[in-house]
Motif scaffolding. Structure first.
Motif, short mmCIF file in Angstrom:
data_model
loop_
_atom_site.label_atom_id
_atom_site.label_comp_id
_atom_site.label_asym_id
_atom_site.label_seq_id
_atom_site.Cartn_x
_atom_site.Cartn_y
_atom_site.Cartn_z
N GLN A 3 0.86 -1.18 0.00
CA GLN A 3 0.00 0.00 0.00
C GLN A 3 0.90 1.24 0.00
O GLN A 3 1.84 1.34 0.78
N LEU A 4 0.57 2.17 -0.90
CA LEU A 4 1.37 3.37 -1.07
C LEU A 4 0.46 4.60 -0.96
O LEU A 4 -0.58 4.66 -1.61
N MET A 34 11.68 1.52 -5.26
CA MET A 34 10.64 2.56 -5.21
C MET A 34 10.86 3.55 -6.35
O MET A 34 12.00 3.87 -6.70
N ALA A 35 9.76 4.05 -6.88
CA ALA A 35 9.87 4.94 -8.03
C ALA A 35 8.78 6.01 -8.00
O ALA A 35 7.77 5.86 -7.31
N TRP A 36 9.03 7.07 -8.73
CA TRP A 36 8.03 8.10 -9.00
C TRP A 36 7.81 8.19 -10.50
O TRP A 36 8.78 8.20 -11.28
N PHE A 37 6.56 8.25 -10.88
CA PHE A 37 6.14 8.52 -12.25
C PHE A 37 5.21 9.73 -12.21
O PHE A 37 4.71 10.11 -11.16
N ARG A 38 4.96 10.28 -13.38
CA ARG A 38 3.99 11.38 -13.46
C ARG A 38 3.20 11.26 -14.75
O ARG A 38 3.66 10.67 -15.73
N GLN A 39 2.01 11.83 -14.72
CA GLN A 39 1.16 11.80 -15.91
C GLN A 39 0.43 13.13 -16.03
O GLN A 39 -0.33 13.51 -15.12
N ALA A 40 0.67 13.80 -17.12
CA ALA A 40 -0.02 15.05 -17.43
C ALA A 40 -1.24 14.74 -18.30
O ALA A 40 -1.28 13.70 -18.97
N CYS A 93 3.53 7.34 -6.88
CA CYS A 93 4.55 6.50 -6.26
C CYS A 93 4.30 5.06 -6.70
O CYS A 93 3.14 4.63 -6.82
N ALA A 94 5.37 4.31 -6.95
CA ALA A 94 5.24 2.94 -7.40
C ALA A 94 6.30 2.07 -6.74
O ALA A 94 7.35 2.57 -6.32
N ASP A 113 2.84 -2.17 -7.73
CA ASP A 113 1.96 -1.47 -6.79
C ASP A 113 2.08 0.03 -7.01
O ASP A 113 3.17 0.57 -7.22
N TRP A 114 0.92 0.71 -6.91
CA TRP A 114 0.83 2.13 -7.21
C TRP A 114 0.02 2.85 -6.15
O TRP A 114 -0.95 2.31 -5.61
#
Length: 124
Positions: A3-4, A34-40, A93-94, A113-114
């Protein structure tokens, strides 16, 4: 399953800074990449940064953003400096299971997981 929960998004002027945090639970944190992504809006999800015992950054944020992790607090942070209007997006966060044989993946499909995402808006 991990869980994030992300926090720290908001509205900032161009040139400003924000710090995002992601709290993880459900699995031993040190076993996770652990990672960070973004979506515009209207765009595909974009890799921002990831961390194991090493770090990897997307080209558009390298030198401006810093990813870090606190294994004692089960959190991963993203310090964002020199923000630009084009950084405006929902930041996610992923997590995926860390495997020493792997390189740090920048592919969204490799993360299992997201979090729910947090909005970052940079005004010009």
């Amino acid at each position: 399953q991990v869980q994030l929960v992300e926090s720290g998004g908001g509205l900032v002027q161009a040139g400003g800074s924000l710090r995002l945090s992601c709290a993880a639970s459900g699995r031993t944190f040190t076993t996770l990449t652990m990672a960070w992504f973004r979506q515009a809006p209207g765009k595909t999800r974009e890799f921002v940064a990831a961390i194991t015992w090493a770090t990897r950054y997307g080209d558009s944020v390298r030198g401006r953003f810093t990813i870090s992790r606190d294994n004692a607090k089960n959190t991963v942070n993203l310090q964002m400096n020199s923000l630009k209007p084009e950084d405006t997006a929902v930041y996610y966060c992923a997590a995926r299971l860390y495997r020493p044989s792997d390189t740090i993946s920048s592919q969204a499909e490799d993360y299992v997981d997201w979090g729910q995402g947090t909005q970052v808006t940079v005004s010009s």
